[in-house]
Design a protein around this motif. Structure first.
Motif, PDB file in Angstrom:
ATOM      1  N   SER A 221      -4.794  -4.509  -4.438  1.00  0.00           N
ATOM      2  CA  SER A 221      -4.120  -4.642  -5.732  1.00  0.00           C
ATOM      3  C   SER A 221      -4.956  -4.056  -6.863  1.00  0.00           C
ATOM      4  CB  SER A 221      -3.832  -6.114  -6.023  1.00  0.00           C
ATOM      5  OG  SER A 221      -3.011  -6.670  -5.025  1.00  0.00           O
ATOM      6  N   ARG A 228       3.845   5.741  -0.152  1.00  0.00           N
ATOM      7  CA  ARG A 228       4.387   4.613   0.600  1.00  0.00           C
ATOM      8  C   ARG A 228       3.272   3.881   1.332  1.00  0.00           C
ATOM      9  NH1 ARG A 228       9.084   4.871   5.337  1.00  0.00           N
ATOM     10  NH2 ARG A 228       8.966   2.652   5.904  1.00  0.00           N
ATOM     11  N   PHE A 242      -0.548  -5.354  -2.482  1.00  0.00           N
ATOM     12  CA  PHE A 242      -0.478  -4.045  -3.145  1.00  0.00           C
ATOM     13  C   PHE A 242      -0.007  -4.138  -4.592  1.00  0.00           C
ATOM     14  CE2 PHE A 242       0.574  -3.729   1.384  1.00  0.00           C
ATOM     15  CZ  PHE A 242      -0.457  -2.901   1.820  1.00  0.00           C
ATOM     16  N   LEU A 243      -0.137  -5.279  -5.213  1.00  0.00           N
ATOM     17  CA  LEU A 243       0.361  -5.462  -6.567  1.00  0.00           C
ATOM     18  C   LEU A 243      -0.391  -4.572  -7.560  1.00  0.00           C
ATOM     19  CD1 LEU A 243       0.641  -9.368  -6.586  1.00  0.00           C
ATOM     20  CD2 LEU A 243       2.419  -7.687  -6.027  1.00  0.00           C
ATOM     21  N   ASN A 245      -0.026  -1.472  -8.475  1.00  0.00           N
ATOM     22  CA  ASN A 245      -0.219  -0.052  -8.161  1.00  0.00           C
ATOM     23  C   ASN A 245       1.112   0.640  -8.451  1.00  0.00           C
ATOM     24  OD1 ASN A 245      -2.987   0.519  -6.653  1.00  0.00           O
ATOM     25  ND2 ASN A 245      -2.227  -1.452  -5.895  1.00  0.00           N
ATOM     26  N   LEU A 248       2.792   3.087  -5.903  1.00  0.00           N
ATOM     27  CA  LEU A 248       3.116   2.702  -4.527  1.00  0.00           C
ATOM     28  C   LEU A 248       4.589   2.327  -4.396  1.00  0.00           C
ATOM     29  CD1 LEU A 248       0.073   0.528  -3.345  1.00  0.00           C
ATOM     30  CD2 LEU A 248       0.663   2.862  -2.666  1.00  0.00           C
ATOM     31  N   CYS A 249       5.118   2.490  -3.194  1.00  0.00           N
ATOM     32  CA  CYS A 249       6.497   2.098  -2.944  1.00  0.00           C
ATOM     33  C   CYS A 249       6.612   1.546  -1.523  1.00  0.00           C
ATOM     34  CB  CYS A 249       7.452   3.278  -3.135  1.00  0.00           C
ATOM     35  SG  CYS A 249       7.247   4.606  -1.910  1.00  0.00           S
ATOM     36  N   SER A 250       7.697   0.825  -1.288  1.00  0.00           N
ATOM     37  CA  SER A 250       7.935   0.220   0.023  1.00  0.00           C
ATOM     38  C   SER A 250       9.439   0.099   0.231  1.00  0.00           C
ATOM     39  CB  SER A 250       7.270  -1.156   0.111  1.00  0.00           C
ATOM     40  OG  SER A 250       7.616  -1.801   1.322  1.00  0.00           O
ATOM     41  N   ARG A 256       7.265  -6.384  -3.411  1.00  0.00           N
ATOM     42  CA  ARG A 256       7.222  -6.342  -4.874  1.00  0.00           C
ATOM     43  C   ARG A 256       6.785  -4.974  -5.386  1.00  0.00           C
ATOM     44  NH1 ARG A 256       4.388 -12.227  -6.254  1.00  0.00           N
ATOM     45  NH2 ARG A 256       5.650 -13.454  -4.782  1.00  0.00           N
ATOM     46  N   LEU A 257       7.266  -3.944  -4.716  1.00  0.00           N
ATOM     47  CA  LEU A 257       6.975  -2.566  -5.105  1.00  0.00           C
ATOM     48  C   LEU A 257       8.286  -1.815  -5.290  1.00  0.00           C
ATOM     49  CD1 LEU A 257       4.115  -1.754  -2.535  1.00  0.00           C
ATOM     50  CD2 LEU A 257       3.835  -2.351  -4.950  1.00  0.00           C
ATOM     51  N   SER A 258       8.191  -0.627  -5.851  1.00  0.00           N
ATOM     52  CA  SER A 258       9.372   0.223  -5.997  1.00  0.00           C
ATOM     53  C   SER A 258       9.919   0.581  -4.620  1.00  0.00           C
ATOM     54  CB  SER A 258       9.019   1.487  -6.778  1.00  0.00           C
ATOM     55  OG  SER A 258       8.501   1.173  -8.058  1.00  0.00           O
TER      56      SER A 258
END
Length: 421
Positions: A221, A228, A242-243, A245, A248-250, A256-258
């Motif tokens: 984080s 990704r 991974f908060l 950032n 980042l995406c998922s 809690r990511l794009s």
């Protein structure tokens, strides 16, 4: 004979007694969780029999006695939660396996001699004032299982190559000023279970090799990572790993990511919009250039027409014949469709001016000159009997004179002399 001094968790105050190692059989100082103050006694640096020092959770201060770091039989040195200062040693005792220095005021870099700490298994120095880079020499000690250096002032890149660390299970480098990309070599640590690189300045994508680890805890984080996350971490166990950032995406909401698919769609949409805008601008520019070219060509033609229709009359006689019935003039057209430069124009006008001033009864009169941009017209007096050249050389050229008023005759020499005079 005293072998151990153990007064832990008793809230004692004051300093550690001196001469505990006077009998040379003293092996343990265990005084954790008290309110002891001052510096560690110097005798600890000369106590070769010493094996254990547990002095954490006190109010000790000052520097560690030099000989204590390299004590030959020392196996455990636990000094956390005090006010100790100074720099880390270049050498440690060969039997020292546990070194805990958390929550003190140690400063300076990690010495390059750390590569000689071959017996060390646990190295904890969190929340100090340590600075500089994480040296590659730190990856040399083969028995290390735990490295905790969070909450310091380390900066720069992590070493790209790990020499050993085959037994490493815990690595915590959070809350520093580290930057660059996360080395892919970290994903090759076979026993790593706990990895915390949060609150740094790491950038780039997460190496796919990290997904091969059997991690029970991962925290990346508060960095500048993009792309990704590895698919191995797209589950609820790592939903807080991974908060903060933004790049980042998922594909799972719990991270809690794009959403990567939405980001890809947006990217493609932006790319299409960009291409459309550029294409539109190019089309408008081409049309403007085309119209401007047409405008220039038409303007040039119009100017040419205007210039061709503009004539200048230069008269050399008081009376210039007109085209009234019964009056004629001889016109000579020269240099059609040839544009004069300024020098030739001046030379032409000069020569014509000279011809226009000659007055001789046997030389045809130059009445005027009519000039345009590309055409010159010379207007002469019309001679009904044609030129003298025809009379002098008529037989040679075998001219047939069509005019009824002109008869073929030979000029004798007296007439020729009269004409010349």
């Amino acid at each position: 004979m005293l072998e151990r001094f153990q007064v832990s968790s008793t809230q004692f105050t004051g300093e550690v007694p001196k001469y505990l190692c006077a009998n040379k059989v003293f092996i343990g100082l265990i005084v954790f969780k008290n309110k002891l103050t001052g510096a560690l006694p110097h005798f600890l640096g000369d106590c070769s029999s010493l094996e254990v020092v547990r002095a954490y959770d006190n109010k000790f201060s000052g520097k560690i006695p030099d000989g204590l770091w390299t004590s030959t039989n020392l196996t455990s040195l636990m000094l956390s939660n005090n006010l100790f200062s100074g720099e880390l040693p270049n050498e440690l005792g060969s039997r020292l396996s546990l070194l805990e220095l958390t929550n003190n005021q140690f400063s300076g870099p990690i010495p390059t001699g750390v590569s000689s700490w071959n017996g060390l298994t646990v190295f904890r120095a969190s929340n100090n004032l340590l600075s500089g880079v994480i040296p590659q020499e730190l990856t040399v000690p083969p028995l290390l299982t735990t490295v905790s250096l969070d909450g310091n002032r380390f900066s720069g890149y992590l070493p790209s190559m790990i020499v050993s660390w085959k037994l490493l299970t815990t690595l915590n480098l959070s809350r520093n000023q580290l930057s660059g990309e996360i080395p892919a070599s970290f994903g090759l640590l076979p026993d790593l279970l706990y990895l915390d690189l949060s609150e740094n300045g790491f950038s780039g994508q997460i190496p796919l090799e990290i997904g091969n680890l059997r991690l029970s805890s991962l925290n990346l984080s508060s960095n500048r990572l993009i792309g990704r996350i590895p698919s191995e971490f797209e589950n609820g166990a790592f939903d807080r790993s991974f908060l903060n950032n933004l790049g980042l995406c998922s594909n799972i909401p719990s991270a809690r990511l794009s959403n990567c698919q939405i980001e890809t769609t947006k990217s493609n949409k932006l790319s299409s919009q960009f291409i459309d805008v550029v294409s539109s601008i190019a089309a408008v520019a081409f049309l403007a250039a085309f119209l401007y070219t047409i405008y220039v060509c038409r303007s040039y033609r119009n100017r040419k027409k205007v210039s061709d229709s503009t004539w200048k009359l230069t008269s050399f006689q008081r009376r210039v014949p007109t085209n009234r019935s019964g009056e004629y003039a001889a016109v000579k057209k020269i240099w059609d469709n040839v544009k004069f430069d300024q020098k030739l124009e001046k030379e032409f006008i000069s020569e014509v001016s000279i011809l226009g001033t000659i007055r001789h009864s046997n030389i045809v009169k130059l009445l005027c000159c009519i000039s345009g941009e590309n055409t010159k017209l010379l207007v002469y007096e019309y001679m009904e009997n044609h030129s003298l050249d025809r009379w002098l050389h008529g037989k040679k050229r075998q001219l047939s004179i069509s005019s009824s008023s002109v008869r073929h005759m030979v000029l004798d020499w007296p007439k020729r002399l009269q004409i010349a005079i």
